[in-house]
Design an enzyme around this catalytic site. Structure first.
Site, PDB file in Angstrom:
ATOM      1  CG  HIS A   1      -1.938   1.142   1.166  1.00 38.11           C
ATOM      2  ND1 HIS A   1      -1.711   2.038   2.057  1.00 38.11           N
ATOM      3  CD2 HIS A   1      -3.117   1.253   0.500  1.00 38.11           C
ATOM      4  CE1 HIS A   1      -2.861   3.193   2.017  1.00 38.11           C
ATOM      5  NE2 HIS A   1      -3.418   2.580   1.052  1.00 38.11           N
TER       6      HIS A   1
ATOM      7  CG  ASP B   1      -6.897   4.088   0.016  1.00 37.66           C
ATOM      8  OD1 ASP B   1      -5.651   3.740   0.005  1.00 37.66           O
ATOM      9  OD2 ASP B   1      -7.575   4.994   0.143  1.00 37.66           O
TER      10      ASP B   1
END
Length: 151
Positions: A75, A126
């Site tokens: 991420h 996300d």
């Protein structure tokens, strides 16, 4: 111009300069937290991911401690790639500040088609992380670790 007016003008200028040095609050992280809750059906509070391993939370370095920490490293890397996109390369448009449109239906996350290039990229960062968190075991021993010695 009267001296009192000059003092007021000076005070306004100093205030604006001071405000310019205050970092903006990340708006996108609220959406990311909601995505996490959607993907894991609310089974684990979002705050449990804020200080996990070497990469979940602010910053990140070293070797991830487990698969969940690798989700956070991926991420972080995705946000790094977003910052390189020309569409995300203007003031307040990066991954921490740009909000996007998405849907949550029974644990399924969908980034909407009305997002511009930057928002779509961030939304997918996300979404991918939230899905990764939901499918990966959580090890309580890796929460709030000493990152100076373990990372």
């Amino acid at each position: 111009m009267y001296p009192a007016h000059l003092l007021v003008l000076l005070a306004v200028c100093v205030s604006l300069l001071g405000a310019a040095s205050i970092p903006a609050r990340p708006l996108n992280l609220y959406q990311f937290g909601n995505m996490i809750q959607c993907a894991n059906h609310g089974r684990r509070p979002t705050r449990h991911y804020m200080d996990y391993g070497c990469y979940c939370g602010k910053g990140g370095s070293g070797t991830p401690v487990d698969e969940l920490d690798r989700c956070c490293q991926t991420h972080d890397d995705c946000y790094g790639e977003a910052e390189k996109l020309p569409a995300c390369n203007y003031m307040m448009s990066g991954p921490y500040y740009n909000t996007y449109s998405y849907e949550c239906n029974d644990g399924e996350l969908t980034c909407k088609d009305n997002n511009d290039e930057c928002k779509a990229f961030i939304c997918n960062c996300d979404r991918t992380a939230a899905i990764c968190f939901a499918r990966t075991p959580y090890n309580d021993a890796n929460w709030n670790i000493d990152t100076k010695t373990r990372c």
